[in-house]
Design a protein around this motif. Sequence first.
Motif, PDB file in Angstrom:
ATOM      1  N   ASP A 278      29.476  -5.257 -10.512  1.00 22.55           N
ATOM      2  CA  ASP A 278      28.675  -6.088  -9.625  1.00 22.55           C
ATOM      3  C   ASP A 278      27.277  -6.178 -10.206  1.00 22.55           C
ATOM      4  O   ASP A 278      27.001  -5.667 -11.302  1.00 22.55           O
ATOM      5  CB  ASP A 278      28.669  -5.539  -8.197  1.00 22.55           C
ATOM      6  CG  ASP A 278      28.139  -4.111  -8.111  1.00 22.55           C
ATOM      7  OD1 ASP A 278      27.499  -3.629  -9.084  1.00 22.55           O
ATOM      8  OD2 ASP A 278      28.357  -3.462  -7.074  1.00 22.55           O
ATOM      9  N   LYS A 279      26.383  -6.817  -9.491  1.00 13.24           N
ATOM     10  CA  LYS A 279      25.033  -7.046 -10.001  1.00 13.24           C
ATOM     11  C   LYS A 279      24.310  -5.744 -10.313  1.00 13.24           C
ATOM     12  O   LYS A 279      23.633  -5.618 -11.345  1.00 13.24           O
ATOM     13  CB  LYS A 279      24.238  -7.862  -8.981  1.00 13.24           C
ATOM     14  CG  LYS A 279      22.834  -8.223  -9.414  1.00 13.24           C
ATOM     15  CD  LYS A 279      22.175  -9.119  -8.381  1.00 13.24           C
ATOM     16  CE  LYS A 279      20.768  -9.518  -8.797  1.00 13.24           C
ATOM     17  NZ  LYS A 279      20.133 -10.411  -7.803  1.00 13.24           N
ATOM     18  N   GLU A 280      24.460  -4.742  -9.452  1.00 17.72           N
ATOM     19  CA  GLU A 280      23.765  -3.483  -9.662  1.00 17.72           C
ATOM     20  C   GLU A 280      24.306  -2.746 -10.886  1.00 17.72           C
ATOM     21  O   GLU A 280      23.543  -2.156 -11.644  1.00 17.72           O
ATOM     22  CB  GLU A 280      23.878  -2.594  -8.418  1.00 17.72           C
ATOM     23  CG  GLU A 280      23.187  -1.239  -8.547  1.00 17.72           C
ATOM     24  CD  GLU A 280      21.724  -1.334  -8.961  1.00 17.72           C
ATOM     25  OE1 GLU A 280      21.258  -0.416  -9.674  1.00 17.72           O
ATOM     26  OE2 GLU A 280      21.038  -2.312  -8.594  1.00 17.72           O
ATOM     27  N   LYS A 281      25.621  -2.786 -11.095  1.00 20.08           N
ATOM     28  CA  LYS A 281      26.191  -2.114 -12.265  1.00 20.08           C
ATOM     29  C   LYS A 281      25.748  -2.815 -13.545  1.00 20.08           C
ATOM     30  O   LYS A 281      25.462  -2.156 -14.562  1.00 20.08           O
ATOM     31  CB  LYS A 281      27.709  -2.076 -12.191  1.00 20.08           C
ATOM     32  CG  LYS A 281      28.351  -1.370 -13.394  1.00 20.08           C
ATOM     33  CD  LYS A 281      29.842  -1.229 -13.242  1.00 20.08           C
ATOM     34  CE  LYS A 281      30.475  -0.644 -14.499  1.00 20.08           C
ATOM     35  NZ  LYS A 281      29.952   0.689 -14.837  1.00 20.08           N
ATOM     36  N   LEU A 282      25.655  -4.144 -13.498  1.00 17.03           N
ATOM     37  CA  LEU A 282      25.187  -4.888 -14.660  1.00 17.03           C
ATOM     38  C   LEU A 282      23.732  -4.535 -14.961  1.00 17.03           C
ATOM     39  O   LEU A 282      23.359  -4.309 -16.123  1.00 17.03           O
ATOM     40  CB  LEU A 282      25.332  -6.382 -14.401  1.00 17.03           C
ATOM     41  CG  LEU A 282      25.386  -7.310 -15.607  1.00 17.03           C
ATOM     42  CD1 LEU A 282      26.498  -6.918 -16.554  1.00 17.03           C
ATOM     43  CD2 LEU A 282      25.589  -8.745 -15.140  1.00 17.03           C
ATOM     44  N   ARG A 283      22.916  -4.470 -13.914  1.00 16.69           N
ATOM     45  CA  ARG A 283      21.511  -4.074 -14.083  1.00 16.69           C
ATOM     46  C   ARG A 283      21.416  -2.674 -14.653  1.00 16.69           C
ATOM     47  O   ARG A 283      20.643  -2.409 -15.579  1.00 16.69           O
ATOM     48  CB  ARG A 283      20.796  -4.144 -12.732  1.00 16.69           C
ATOM     49  CG  ARG A 283      19.361  -3.649 -12.753  1.00 16.69           C
ATOM     50  CD  ARG A 283      18.785  -3.544 -11.345  1.00 16.69           C
ATOM     51  NE  ARG A 283      17.432  -3.015 -11.350  1.00 16.69           N
ATOM     52  CZ  ARG A 283      17.138  -1.719 -11.422  1.00 16.69           C
ATOM     53  NH1 ARG A 283      18.115  -0.812 -11.520  1.00 16.69           N
ATOM     54  NH2 ARG A 283      15.880  -1.315 -11.420  1.00 16.69           N
ATOM     55  N   GLN A 284      22.198  -1.763 -14.096  1.00 16.14           N
ATOM     56  CA  GLN A 284      22.173  -0.376 -14.544  1.00 16.14           C
ATOM     57  C   GLN A 284      22.593  -0.258 -16.004  1.00 16.14           C
ATOM     58  O   GLN A 284      22.025   0.526 -16.776  1.00 16.14           O
ATOM     59  CB  GLN A 284      23.097   0.457 -13.658  1.00 16.14           C
ATOM     60  CG  GLN A 284      23.096   1.947 -13.951  1.00 16.14           C
ATOM     61  CD  GLN A 284      24.053   2.694 -13.032  1.00 16.14           C
ATOM     62  OE1 GLN A 284      24.993   2.123 -12.484  1.00 16.14           O
ATOM     63  NE2 GLN A 284      23.829   3.983 -12.873  1.00 16.14           N
ATOM     64  N   THR A 285      23.601  -1.044 -16.395  1.00 13.25           N
ATOM     65  CA  THR A 285      24.070  -1.015 -17.784  1.00 13.25           C
ATOM     66  C   THR A 285      22.942  -1.352 -18.744  1.00 13.25           C
ATOM     67  O   THR A 285      22.784  -0.713 -19.789  1.00 13.25           O
ATOM     68  CB  THR A 285      25.229  -2.014 -17.966  1.00 13.25           C
ATOM     69  OG1 THR A 285      26.330  -1.607 -17.141  1.00 13.25           O
ATOM     70  CG2 THR A 285      25.689  -2.074 -19.411  1.00 13.25           C
ATOM     71  N   PHE A 286      22.143  -2.355 -18.387  1.00 10.16           N
ATOM     72  CA  PHE A 286      21.026  -2.710 -19.257  1.00 10.16           C
ATOM     73  C   PHE A 286      19.903  -1.684 -19.184  1.00 10.16           C
ATOM     74  O   PHE A 286      19.407  -1.231 -20.214  1.00 10.16           O
ATOM     75  CB  PHE A 286      20.486  -4.096 -18.893  1.00 10.16           C
ATOM     76  CG  PHE A 286      19.219  -4.441 -19.632  1.00 10.16           C
ATOM     77  CD1 PHE A 286      19.225  -4.593 -21.000  1.00 10.16           C
ATOM     78  CD2 PHE A 286      18.006  -4.576 -18.951  1.00 10.16           C
ATOM     79  CE1 PHE A 286      18.061  -4.887 -21.697  1.00 10.16           C
ATOM     80  CE2 PHE A 286      16.843  -4.876 -19.631  1.00 10.16           C
ATOM     81  CZ  PHE A 286      16.872  -5.028 -21.002  1.00 10.16           C
ATOM     82  N   PHE A 287      19.491  -1.294 -17.979  1.00  9.90           N
ATOM     83  CA  PHE A 287      18.361  -0.371 -17.844  1.00  9.90           C
ATOM     84  C   PHE A 287      18.657   0.992 -18.475  1.00  9.90           C
ATOM     85  O   PHE A 287      17.738   1.689 -18.909  1.00  9.90           O
ATOM     86  CB  PHE A 287      18.002  -0.196 -16.366  1.00  9.90           C
ATOM     87  CG  PHE A 287      16.983  -1.189 -15.869  1.00  9.90           C
ATOM     88  CD1 PHE A 287      15.681  -0.797 -15.606  1.00  9.90           C
ATOM     89  CD2 PHE A 287      17.315  -2.520 -15.675  1.00  9.90           C
ATOM     90  CE1 PHE A 287      14.729  -1.707 -15.164  1.00  9.90           C
ATOM     91  CE2 PHE A 287      16.383  -3.433 -15.231  1.00  9.90           C
ATOM     92  CZ  PHE A 287      15.078  -3.037 -14.972  1.00  9.90           C
ATOM     93  N   GLU A 288      19.923   1.381 -18.521  1.00 12.48           N
ATOM     94  CA  GLU A 288      20.294   2.673 -19.102  1.00 12.48           C
ATOM     95  C   GLU A 288      20.755   2.560 -20.555  1.00 12.48           C
ATOM     96  O   GLU A 288      21.182   3.553 -21.149  1.00 12.48           O
ATOM     97  CB  GLU A 288      21.385   3.323 -18.255  1.00 12.48           C
ATOM     98  CG  GLU A 288      20.922   3.686 -16.848  1.00 12.48           C
ATOM     99  CD  GLU A 288      22.006   4.341 -16.011  1.00 12.48           C
ATOM    100  OE1 GLU A 288      23.138   4.492 -16.534  1.00 12.48           O
ATOM    101  OE2 GLU A 288      21.723   4.687 -14.848  1.00 12.48           O
ATOM    102  N   SER A 289      20.654   1.374 -21.126  1.00  9.29           N
ATOM    103  CA  SER A 289      21.042   1.196 -22.523  1.00  9.29           C
ATOM    104  C   SER A 289      20.056   1.927 -23.435  1.00  9.29           C
ATOM    105  O   SER A 289      18.915   2.218 -23.056  1.00  9.29           O
ATOM    106  CB  SER A 289      21.069  -0.286 -22.880  1.00  9.29           C
ATOM    107  OG  SER A 289      19.759  -0.838 -22.848  1.00  9.29           O
TER     108      SER A 289
END
Length: 466
Positions: A278-289
């Motif tokens: 979902d949107k939050e997981k996509l955001r988290q994937t980038f922020f934690e890259s």
Amino acid sequence: MQGLKVNGNKIVTADGKELKLRGTNIGAWMNLENFLNGYPGSESALRNEFAMRLGESRAAHFFDCLLDGMFSEADVVFLKTSGMNVVRIPVNYRHFESDLRPFAYKEEGFERLEEALKWCEKHEMYVILDMHTAPGFQSPDWHCDNSSQRAYFWEHIQFQDRFVALWEQFAVRYRGRSVVAAFDLLNEPVSNSAYGRFPAPYRSDWSKINGVYRRTVEAIRAIDAERILILEGDYLGFYFEGFEAPFAEHLVYSSHLYPPPAVKEGTYPGKIDGEEWDKEKLRQTFFESEGAAFARKHNVPLLVGEFGALYAHSDETESRSRALGDMIEAFEEFGAHWTVWTFKDIGHMGLVQVDPASDYAKKVAPLLQAEYAFNRDDGWGRQQVAAMADRMQETIGDGEIDRDLNRYFLEMSIRENYLQVLLLPSYVKIFESLTADQVENMLRAFRAERCVQHESLEVVKAYLSN
């Protein structure tokens, strides 16, 4: 146009105003790519097949027409009007230097690039010059014109010498040119792939990539002290953990992002590739890259040089466009600069795409369908490859072999080293009986006024007004 420089974690103009770079890639232009242009195989193999079958003169005419169609002043105007302020231009070293004449530079390549720079200067569009294909190949994949699946660049000092010398040429020629926002030194490096795709799981060779970057930065800095230089993460722009800390002024770091919701089958938000997205997981994937973590730790600017959605043969167009927008929203929240992949293509990822009703699209459709029949998730080719890879893994009996990677590596080998080579003559034959005028007219399908706009363009434009 004002020259750009780095101030802390920001890119600023000469008078100190912050500038957020937002734009697209001019893929498949001075670095052709099969799935974007619609041909099979590598650019160098395509050029060789054309020259052998049609002769040098007709081959040159074909490629001039193709490149003229892929990018023109009209495209710069279109992108500027859309609200973009930068284009990332991938280049193949072969446009500027021959392997048979190393260190002797082709003026025709520089002339074509110079024409594009003048268009961009005229319409105030910044350019990121991206070395997409380096001598010896920095990656085992097709996108750096590699037909061998081995990255020789990392093992041969002669290739690295030529790489540095070519960047010195660019530095000399474009010193003082404000339109050139930055040099992106090496696209999607894979530093530990000199002997192919294995070992797996992948392990970076940080001493090699750090050494190449430092040497190249120092060589350019001896010519141009203020040009922004972009360093991409290892393993296709994903890994940063072993990078040395920023060692020079005006460095920008770059990551790439192609998460499952943008490229895998499935509806977003929802379960894709076995995971809930979902949107939050996509955001988290980038922020934690690793790229985002490196930028925060060292307070440096981050460019997401490539990201995008794969639309070809998918019924999930709306879903993938939604994922595209959510990615950009995450970049904006983080403060990252971004260039979406890609501006124009045959119908896979482009913001604008060749009209399916065009003569070119109709002529290449059977070849694209043959490849797709092999590649698709439920296609016979992928199923056969999976069974073969699993059987080999069982025979070896090594429990540490990753099943999915094993399948992927075998599929890549068959597709790139067999299927693409098999299809290549059939593509060239399309043009064998055509006159020069007929070839030119067919390749006009790539011109902006003949292309169709994909819905993803509107998704991107929504973030260009700020």
